[in-house]
Enzyme design. Structure first.
Site, PDB file in Angstrom:
ATOM      1  N   MET A 183       0.810  -1.214   0.000  1.00  0.00           N
ATOM      2  CA  MET A 183       0.000   0.000   0.000  1.00  0.00           C
ATOM      3  C   MET A 183       0.846   1.267   0.000  1.00  0.00           C
ATOM      4  SD  MET A 183      -3.032   0.951  -0.257  1.00  0.00           S
ATOM      5  CE  MET A 183      -4.118  -0.391   0.181  1.00  0.00           C
ATOM      6  N   CYS A 184       1.986   1.226   0.707  1.00  0.00           N
ATOM      7  CA  CYS A 184       2.811   2.437   0.782  1.00  0.00           C
ATOM      8  C   CYS A 184       3.348   2.816  -0.600  1.00  0.00           C
ATOM      9  CB  CYS A 184       3.964   2.233   1.769  1.00  0.00           C
ATOM     10  SG  CYS A 184       4.828   0.680   1.560  1.00  0.00           S
ATOM     11  N   THR A 185       3.689   1.797  -1.389  1.00  0.00           N
ATOM     12  CA  THR A 185       4.181   2.060  -2.745  1.00  0.00           C
ATOM     13  C   THR A 185       3.070   2.650  -3.605  1.00  0.00           C
ATOM     14  OG1 THR A 185       5.640   0.157  -2.524  1.00  0.00           O
ATOM     15  CG2 THR A 185       5.307   1.004  -4.740  1.00  0.00           C
TER      16      THR A 185
END
Ligand SMILES: [Zn+2]
Length: 307
Positions: A87-89
């Site tokens: 998700m962070c990417t």
């Protein structure tokens, strides 16, 4: 330092006896693994690689002691094809068209249509996603968002769960502390954590494999006819799934470059070598360096040769 891991060389990485990875792809892990293995082969160099990863409620942490236990490449067979993205990417650092599509479907759609469920089979929905993902891709100089790709990635998302990340990160930090201080024995050498069906951890010693393309003596052993060509060999290697070669690799033997896939000038200069017979530049049981995103060791045994 802030930048790509590939932008730093052997000299830079050889400064670190312990490397704790915070990577988000198989590709990046393979790369750093090959780099650190190479450093561990230098005299007086002991390198530990600590790696962790999570997928939803599951995760793993491991300590790689090169030449003693399995390296990352040894265990490639355990990884399943990556179909989900962290998700962070997706939210902050997209690099692939898939990241942009995930952004459009997971983050942007709920904002625009809070009361409408995204339907992967509804062409209108997919069309909207393609438009949004394309705009985001353009912003980050990414190409390749298509209707088919969008439909393909829309249905499969595993969220990044902060508490799972914390558990795995803590395990990695503990191992780094133990290795750095010698205060306790490091884990031996692979810990799996499962938090989706109850809570389980299981730690086991993962051993080296005999034909690891990175850390074994011979590398991958391939039998080939002495009169077959380098090009034929390369095509065979590309079909070997476990090597995960994505495009025609560069090939060298010792200090001699046989084929360079880039830049174009060198590619065209070395292309004729793809038609060269294997026995014109090597003898049986010599090894080639096959370089895709990672440098792989491939020993070629001539099928008709007596060993
Ligand atoms: Zn290995």
């Amino acid at each position: 330092y802030f930048g790509k891991i590939q932008d730093k060389d052997d000299e830079y990485y050889s400064e670190f006896p312990i490397v704790v990875c915070g990577l988000d792809s198989v590709e990046a892990r393979r790369w750093i693994n090959a780099m650190l293995f190479r450093i561990s082969e230098m005299p007086q160099q002991q390198v530990f690689m600590i790696d962790g990863g999570t997928e939803g409620f599951k995760g793993q942490a491991r300590v790689i002691t090169f030449k003693k236990s399995a390296c990352y490449e040894c265990s490639l067979g355990m990884t399943t094809a990556p179909v989900t993205f962290p998700m962070c990417t997706i939210a902050n650092t997209p690099r692939l068209p898939e990241h942009c599509i995930e952004w459009a479907s997971v983050l942007h759609w709920p904002k625009e249509f809070p009361n409408k469920k995204l339907d992967g089979d509804d062409p209108e929905h997919i069309k909207w996603l393609v438009e949004q993902a394309s705009a985001r891709a353009k912003e980050f100089n990414i190409t390749g968002v298509t209707y088919t790709l969008t439909q393909g990635v829309v249905k499969n998302i595993i969220p990044a769960i902060a508490s799972t990340n914390a558990i795995v990160a803590a395990a990695c930090a503990n191992e780094a502390f133990k290795l750095a201080t010698g205060s306790a024995l490091a884990m031996e050498n692979y810990m799996q954590y499962t938090g989706d069906v109850g809570v389980h951890t299981f730690t086991f010693g993962l051993g080296k494999i005999d034909n690891c393309a990175v850390c074994s003596v011979e590398g991958v052993v391939v039998e080939a006819k002495a009169e077959s060509t380098l090009g034929e060999l390369v095509e065979r290697l590309k079909k070997m799934e476990f090597l995960q070669i994505k495009q025609t690799p560069s090939v060298s033997i010792g200090d001699r470059t046989l084929y360079m896939r880039a830049p174009p000038v060198l590619e065209s200069q070395t292309r004729p070598n793809l038609d060269a017979r294997l026995d014109s530049f090597m003898s049986s049981c010599e090894y080639l360096s096959v370089i895709d995103s990672v440098e792989l060791k491939v020993t070629v045994k001539f099928a008709d040769a007596e060993v």
